[in-house]
Design a protein around this motif. Structure first.
Motif, PDB file in Angstrom:
ATOM      1  N   LEU A 429     -87.910  -2.238 -39.558  1.00 48.82           N
ATOM      2  CA  LEU A 429     -86.544  -2.575 -39.952  1.00 48.82           C
ATOM      3  C   LEU A 429     -85.568  -1.478 -39.541  1.00 48.82           C
ATOM      4  O   LEU A 429     -84.426  -1.762 -39.133  1.00 48.82           O
ATOM      5  CB  LEU A 429     -86.474  -2.807 -41.465  1.00 48.82           C
ATOM      6  CG  LEU A 429     -87.229  -4.043 -41.984  1.00 48.82           C
ATOM      7  CD1 LEU A 429     -87.175  -4.097 -43.501  1.00 48.82           C
ATOM      8  CD2 LEU A 429     -86.655  -5.318 -41.379  1.00 48.82           C
ATOM      9  N   VAL A 430     -86.000  -0.219 -39.653  1.00 46.37           N
ATOM     10  CA  VAL A 430     -85.143   0.891 -39.212  1.00 46.37           C
ATOM     11  C   VAL A 430     -84.898   0.792 -37.713  1.00 46.37           C
ATOM     12  O   VAL A 430     -83.770   1.004 -37.232  1.00 46.37           O
ATOM     13  CB  VAL A 430     -85.792   2.247 -39.571  1.00 46.37           C
ATOM     14  CG1 VAL A 430     -85.012   3.398 -38.933  1.00 46.37           C
ATOM     15  CG2 VAL A 430     -85.838   2.426 -41.078  1.00 46.37           C
ATOM     16  N   ILE A 432     -84.971  -1.972 -35.899  1.00 46.50           N
ATOM     17  CA  ILE A 432     -84.086  -3.114 -35.683  1.00 46.50           C
ATOM     18  C   ILE A 432     -82.646  -2.741 -36.031  1.00 46.50           C
ATOM     19  O   ILE A 432     -81.689  -3.172 -35.361  1.00 46.50           O
ATOM     20  CB  ILE A 432     -84.566  -4.317 -36.511  1.00 46.50           C
ATOM     21  CG1 ILE A 432     -85.915  -4.816 -35.964  1.00 46.50           C
ATOM     22  CG2 ILE A 432     -83.542  -5.441 -36.505  1.00 46.50           C
ATOM     23  CD1 ILE A 432     -86.585  -5.851 -36.835  1.00 46.50           C
ATOM     24  N   ALA A 433     -82.462  -1.963 -37.081  1.00 44.45           N
ATOM     25  CA  ALA A 433     -81.121  -1.518 -37.467  1.00 44.45           C
ATOM     26  C   ALA A 433     -80.471  -0.665 -36.383  1.00 44.45           C
ATOM     27  O   ALA A 433     -79.239  -0.536 -36.337  1.00 44.45           O
ATOM     28  CB  ALA A 433     -81.186  -0.739 -38.780  1.00 44.45           C
ATOM     29  N   HIS A 434     -81.314  -0.070 -35.514  1.00 42.59           N
ATOM     30  CA  HIS A 434     -80.784   0.723 -34.396  1.00 42.59           C
ATOM     31  C   HIS A 434     -80.743  -0.110 -33.111  1.00 42.59           C
ATOM     32  O   HIS A 434     -80.909   0.421 -32.000  1.00 42.59           O
ATOM     33  CB  HIS A 434     -81.634   1.981 -34.202  1.00 42.59           C
ATOM     34  CG  HIS A 434     -81.397   3.032 -35.240  1.00 42.59           C
ATOM     35  ND1 HIS A 434     -82.007   3.011 -36.471  1.00 42.59           N
ATOM     36  CD2 HIS A 434     -80.590   4.137 -35.239  1.00 42.59           C
ATOM     37  CE1 HIS A 434     -81.617   4.057 -37.174  1.00 42.59           C
ATOM     38  NE2 HIS A 434     -80.759   4.749 -36.464  1.00 42.59           N
ATOM     39  N   ASN A 435     -80.592  -1.429 -33.292  1.00 43.21           N
ATOM     40  CA  ASN A 435     -80.374  -2.372 -32.180  1.00 43.21           C
ATOM     41  C   ASN A 435     -81.598  -2.586 -31.294  1.00 43.21           C
ATOM     42  O   ASN A 435     -81.455  -2.976 -30.128  1.00 43.21           O
ATOM     43  CB  ASN A 435     -79.184  -1.922 -31.304  1.00 43.21           C
ATOM     44  CG  ASN A 435     -77.896  -1.831 -32.088  1.00 43.21           C
ATOM     45  OD1 ASN A 435     -77.598  -2.691 -32.907  1.00 43.21           O
ATOM     46  ND2 ASN A 435     -77.142  -0.755 -31.858  1.00 43.21           N
TER      47      ASN A 435
END
Length: 506
Positions: A429-430, A432-435
């Motif tokens: 998830l981290v 994904i949060a960074h694109n």
């Protein structure tokens, strides 16, 4: 009720950390000597300064004098938990000033990666790295692969006090022999023998490839060390592909497998009881797991550009062994992994890394012993559901002797399993949060937490600091297998929360 760290506890922790820092200063004498031998004066100056800084810090902490032999379980957890990060900070000093890192945090990342034997690297222009810096990278692998505490105990650095507490705090509960120091010395001896034999054989191979003798020996020493301690660092940017040698790949596969086997099993084989290996629950779980994963991975590669069946088998087998041993050596380029591998191949490698090797070995991941115990627990529950009410179901398994499956054993295995899975998910998830896309984010998260080291497109020089810090945390947490880390966090939080003052009596 959680206990707090007292001033005395902090003195004890500081004293033992000072001992480890001084030992690390001695370790840095190896790259310093290498620099002198090869007349690499700039690296020699860097390591001399780093040694001086480490010695000043270590001696200062050692002045926190304590009574000998006083080290309880809580203090041992703190020493072990802090050691991996503290030593990585000292390691980052000579690495950063080598000029091969984009940012200082990248050098810290490589220090943590080297000590935790993750093997992921953010180094720039590795092919032109000095002999001294390369020697330091693989020395960190050797120290971290065997375990900081194991190596320190094998040299008798902590005296007679606290050895058992420190040994178990590093996630090692099974002793090769009753005495902790003798156990650590046996582990070091086995490691030295295997690496020495592999170095001789690989040196001969490198000489046959046309390498000059000194370079052949150093490359052989480095890849042998990295292979057995399941580290993953390589002296060249192309990793194992640089050598273009199938015999070398076979030797490294054998080394990686040996490194992923428990040292307790090594001890049994050493004593002539080889049958213990084949009866062990970890061996049975490993064979079943790898058979399934190898089939799935080969099928997923069938649609890849590697249309030659021999190339598929060669590359596929090596990548599977590199993944399950959590080494991180590669025989395909990072670009091929990200562009040519199917999503199925991607996820299969991630699953293989997530489980890892055997407990009590140099490998990371959840471990085969825990997976085998969880499977046994499922079998036990099915048997209980089918058995008459009056029947008593007893499930046993072999792990260096016959053992009975107890609720405590199952709870420990499930706890660590769940913590690994939660960290894999949060790390994804981290990412994904960074694109990042979902599958590469999952893959990178598993590689960091399992200390697997096979990376794709996210862990690159100069990546966002927030993502890099979380990856550093994952490598640290995975190496400590969470229990030590969580206990340390609880102790710190309990110490930070102010105690309520007792009410004045009327």
């Amino acid at each position: 009720m959680w206990q707090r760290f007292t001033l005395y506890d902090l003195r004890v922790i500081g004293h033992y950390l000072g001992t480890l820092i001084l030992f690390f200063a001695v370790l840095m004498a190896l790259p310093f000597a290498t620099a002198l031998v090869f007349q690499e004066w700039e690296p020699a100056a860097r390591y001399l300064v780093a040694i001086g800084i480490a010695m000043v810090a270590g001696c200062s902490l050692r002045f926190l004098r304590i009574e000998p032999g006083r080290l309880d379980r809580r203090q041992a957890l703190a020493v072990t938990g802090f050691a991996w990060v503290v030593l990585a900070l000292f390691a980052s000093i000579p690495l950063y000033f080598s000029g091969h890192y984009t940012t200082y945090l990248d050098a810290v990342f490589d220090g943590v990666s080297g000590l935790t034997t993750t093997g992921a690297s953010l180094i720039v222009d590795l092919d032109h790295l000095s002999y001294a810096d390369n020697m330091f990278r693989f020395a960190m692998h050797a120290l971290g692969g065997l375990g900081l505490i194991v190596v320190a105990l094998s040299f008798g650095l902590f005296g007679r006090g606290g050895g058992a507490s420190l040994f178990s705090s590093e996630g090692r509960s099974e002793h090769v022999v009753p005495n902790v120091v003798q156990t650590t010395q046996f582990i070091a001896r086995i490691t030295f023998i295997i690496i020495a034999i592999a170095t001789v054989v690989i040196t001969a191979l490198c000489l046959a490839m046309g390498m000059e003798p000194t370079r052949a020996f150093l490359n052989a020493l480095w890849v042998s060390t990295s292979g057995f301690v399941t580290g993953g660092f390589a002296p060249m940017q192309l990793s194992v592909m640089y050598y273009h040698s199938f015999p070398l790949e076979v030797i490294l596969m054998v080394l990686m497998i040996l490194g992923s086997i428990s040292f307790v099993i090594h001890s049994e084989v050493w004593k002539g009881r080889a049958s213990a290996f084949f009866r062990d629950i970890e061996t049975k779980t490993m064979l079943l797991w790898l058979a399934v994963m190898a089939f799935v991975f080969t099928v997923t590669l069938a649609s890849s550009p590697f249309n030659d069946i021999l190339a598929i088998l060669r590359r596929g087998l090596f990548m599977i062994i590199s993944a399950f041993t959590t080494t991180g050596f590669q025989v395909v380029t990072t670009n091929q992994i990200t562009t040519s591998f199917s999503n199925g191949a991607f996820l299969t490698l991630a699953f293989i890394m997530a489980v890892g090797g055997a407990s009590g070995s140099t490998a990371g991941g959840i471990k085969f012993s825990r997976m085998g115990i969880i499977f046994k627990s499922i079998v036990s529950n099915v048997k209980e559901a089918l058995a008459p009410d009056s029947a008593r179901v007893v499930v046993s398994y072999n792990h260096v002797g016959k053992r009975v499956l107890t609720p405590e054993v199952v709870k420990e295995a499930m706890t660590v399993f769940i913590l690994f899975v939660i960290t894999y998910v949060i790390g994804a998830l981290v990412g994904i949060a960074h694109n990042a896309e979902a599958i590469p984010a999952i893959f990178e998260s598993v590689a960091m937490t399992s200390n697997g080291g096979i990376v794709t497109s996210l862990a690159t020089p100069g990546m966002p600091a927030t993502l890099e810090l979380f990856y550093i945390f994952q490598m640290w947490a995975g190496r400590l297998e969470f229990v030590t880390l969580l206990a340390l966090v609880v102790e710190i939080v309990a110490s930070a929360i102010p105690r309520p003052r007792p009410k004045d009596r009327l």
